[in-house]
Write a protein that holds these residues in place. Structure first.
Motif, mmCIF file in Angstrom:
data_model
loop_
_atom_site.group_PDB
_atom_site.id
_atom_site.type_symbol
_atom_site.label_atom_id
_atom_site.label_comp_id
_atom_site.label_asym_id
_atom_site.label_seq_id
_atom_site.Cartn_x
_atom_site.Cartn_y
_atom_site.Cartn_z
ATOM 1 N N GLY A 232 0.787 -1.219 0.000
ATOM 2 C CA GLY A 232 0.000 0.000 0.000
ATOM 3 C C GLY A 232 0.819 1.269 0.000
ATOM 4 O O GLY A 232 0.257 2.356 -0.191
ATOM 5 N N ALA A 233 2.144 1.170 0.216
ATOM 6 C CA ALA A 233 2.984 2.364 0.215
ATOM 7 C C ALA A 233 3.250 2.818 -1.221
ATOM 8 O O ALA A 233 3.100 2.067 -2.175
ATOM 9 N N GLU A 234 3.681 4.096 -1.361
ATOM 10 C CA GLU A 234 3.837 4.691 -2.686
ATOM 11 C C GLU A 234 5.278 4.572 -3.199
ATOM 12 O O GLU A 234 6.234 4.873 -2.496
ATOM 13 N N PHE A 235 5.402 4.093 -4.448
ATOM 14 C CA PHE A 235 6.647 4.198 -5.197
ATOM 15 C C PHE A 235 6.525 5.423 -6.102
ATOM 16 O O PHE A 235 5.503 5.606 -6.762
ATOM 17 N N LYS A 236 7.578 6.243 -6.157
ATOM 18 C CA LYS A 236 7.572 7.387 -7.059
ATOM 19 C C LYS A 236 8.488 7.085 -8.245
ATOM 20 O O LYS A 236 9.703 7.021 -8.107
ATOM 21 N N LEU A 237 7.849 6.889 -9.397
ATOM 22 C CA LEU A 237 8.584 6.623 -10.627
ATOM 23 C C LEU A 237 8.824 7.946 -11.341
ATOM 24 O O LEU A 237 7.873 8.703 -11.609
#
Length: 544
Positions: free
Chosen positions: A35-40
């Motif tokens: 559920g955590a965010e990856f920033k691409l």
């Protein structure tokens, strides 16, 4: 389509990805929690006149796009640096690959780099959270054996037979308004002419022809002489005519009665013994019937004593009543039998729908292609070199790679073999490929998987979602497994089908072994086939 599908050698060569490094790809972290965010982050440097289009996506591979950030623009002398960020997340733990994204710069496509990320479970505090034992497996009560299949099959056959019988009978007994004729002879003559116009003999319908021919004669005798001719056998009818000719003082020659009897018996042989008279015999029988009818009509006295006529009429009515009663009883028995069969069919079908479900009943009655594959006699074979040993429902067929792969690709290969069953747009598709390379090649299975998916996409696979994990055969050989869903486009009928796939990749010295299985998503029988195939995988070691 299936022949082109496995041009997977592109995925081993840097030529697949050989294009100008126009877009830089980066990510803030390669490991995150559920559920955590990856920033691409995507960066490109272009001229002030260039037009750059970043795609609007809801998903990038297996990860969901939760935020599409605005494009940042940084001016550097005569160029501009464009920065585009996507916020991604995943709610299932595992190792995933963020696939390449296509960016358009001045209408030319450029691909970003793929990135592997890992999503970890959230740790549970076992000191604060109470833990429970795993429940025992609940056994399934399977008290019904296989006998019901045969009973149900028999009931279905009887039910269908009864339905077809009634349907055909009704079709044959179409209600046609009978034309009103002044006299029986006028009616018989008209029907004989109509019979010839139907051209039943020319069509080869001899049985139907004799049936109608004798019915015309019997109807005439019944209406003109008042004999129950339709319900009588040939012997009974001939005897009744001889009796009536005596009582009614009809002048009939033995030849007339013999001709009628000869045609009636010929008709009996055609209808019940499948006799096939010659053409001249058929014409002769038709002429005899016409002559018999005319002779009988001329032999009937113009006036018959009322007492004798009433006696004959009463006898005829009595015989007809007896025949009708027998016919009603027979029809009643048939109706009861058909009703019983229909009731049992409906009751049995309803029982299994309630206990097993509609899908189960449909698959077992109508059939299911994947179920037939699963229950067929499986074959265990070795394919390619280095060999891949698998068990499949059908033997895979060899494909000539010389006709499939381009010459520049074949120049890199020492040996390659490809085997397939089915097609991407079919209900079940299996491929096995093996290859050896001429020059030392460092095979990256993750890159190979990514390249394979690109080839699948080029062959009609759309919206491909991929997950990957390590795979180990029963003998302990390590490999890579890719799996997920996609939409397969069928160019023949312009339709799309949601499909599930699994890919296994193994590398050996200068060799690559690959297995792919694809089928319609939600097909439980195909899932069982896939599991059985993957559990049977054995690999041979490569030899120089």
């Amino acid at each position: 389509m299936k022949l082109k599908f496995y041009i997977f050698l592109f995925l081993l060569s840097s030529s697949i990805f050989a294009q100008q490094k126009q877009v830089e790809t980066s990510i803030d972290t390669t490991k995150n929690k559920i559920g955590a965010e990856f920033k691409l982050t995507l960066k490109t440097v272009v001229s002030s006149k260039s037009k750059v289009v970043f795609p609007k996506l809801k998903n990038i591979g297996p990860l969901e796009v939760i935020q599409s950030y605005p494009i940042d623009t940084v001016k550097k002398n005569d160029t501009y640096e464009l920065i585009k960020k996507y916020g991604l997340t995943q709610f299932d733990s595992g190792k995933y690959t963020i696939p390449s994204i296509k960016i358009l710069i001045d209408k030319k496509p450029f691909l970003t780099d793929s990135i592997r990320v890992e999503v970890a479970n959230v740790k549970v505090d076992t000191l604060q959270q109470k833990m429970y034992d795993i429940k025992d497996i609940t056994p399934v009560d399977n008290g019904i054996g296989d006998w019901w299949k045969y009973v149900l099959g028999l009931i279905i056959i009887l039910g269908i037979g009864a339905f077809v019988y009634r349907f055909v009978k009704k079709r044959q007994q179409k209600k046609i308004e009978e034309e009103v004729y002044k006299t029986p002879i006028e009616k018989a003559t008209s029907l004989l002419n109509n019979l010839e116009q139907k051209e039943l003999v020319q069509k080869g319908e001899i049985k139907e022809y004799y049936s109608e021919l004798t019915d015309i004669a019997r109807n005439y005798i019944e209406e003109a002489i008042h004999i129950p001719a339709m319900e009588s056998t040939t012997s009974e009818l001939i005897q009744a005519i001889r009796t009536a000719s005596t009582k009614k003082k009809m002048t009939l020659t033995p030849e007339t009665v013999e001709n009628l009897e000869r045609v009636l018996r010929q008709a009996d042989l055609v209808k019940f013994a499948k006799s096939k008279p010659l053409d001249f015999e058929i014409t002769d029988d038709r002429n005899k019937i016409q002559k018999v009818i005319l002779t009988l009509d001329n032999a009937i006295p113009t006036e018959v004593p009322a007492e004798e006529e009433d006696q004959l009429l009463n006898e005829a009515q009595k015989q007809k009543q007896i025949k009708l009663q027998l016919l009603k009883k027979r029809n009643k028995r048939i109706a009861i039998a058909a009703g019983t069969v229909l009731f049992l069919l409906i009751a049995t079908t309803a029982f299994f729908i309630v206990t097993k479900g509609f899908t189960y009943v449909k698959d077992n009655l109508i059939g299911h292609p994947s179920k037939e594959l699963l229950e067929s006699e499986w074959v265990k074979s070795e394919y390619g070199s280095p060999g891949v040993v698998i068990e499949t429902p059908k033997v895979l067929k060899r494909v000539d790679t010389q006709k499939v792969l381009p010459k520049e690709t074949m120049a890199l290969i020492k040996e390659m073999q490809l085997f397939t069953y089915g097609s991407m747009v079919g209900n079940f598709y299996v491929t096995v490929s093996t290859s050896k390379f001429k020059n030392p090649t460092d095979i990256d299975l993750a890159k190979a998987l990514e390249g394979t998916l690109k080839v699948i996409e080029a062959q009609g696979g759309q919206n491909i979602i991929v997950k990957q994990e390590d795979f180990q055969t029963s003998a302990g050989i390590q490999g890579l497994k890719g799996y997920g869903t996609m939409t397969v486009f069928n160019p023949a009928d312009k339709t799309s089908t949601k499909a599930y796939y699994e890919l296994l990749l193994f590398k050996q010295d200068q060799g690559l072994q690959q297995i792919m299985i694809l089928h319609e998503e939600g097909d439980t029988y195909a899932n069982d086939i896939t599991t059985r195939i993957l559990n049977s995988v054995e690999l041979r070691k490569a030899s120089n």
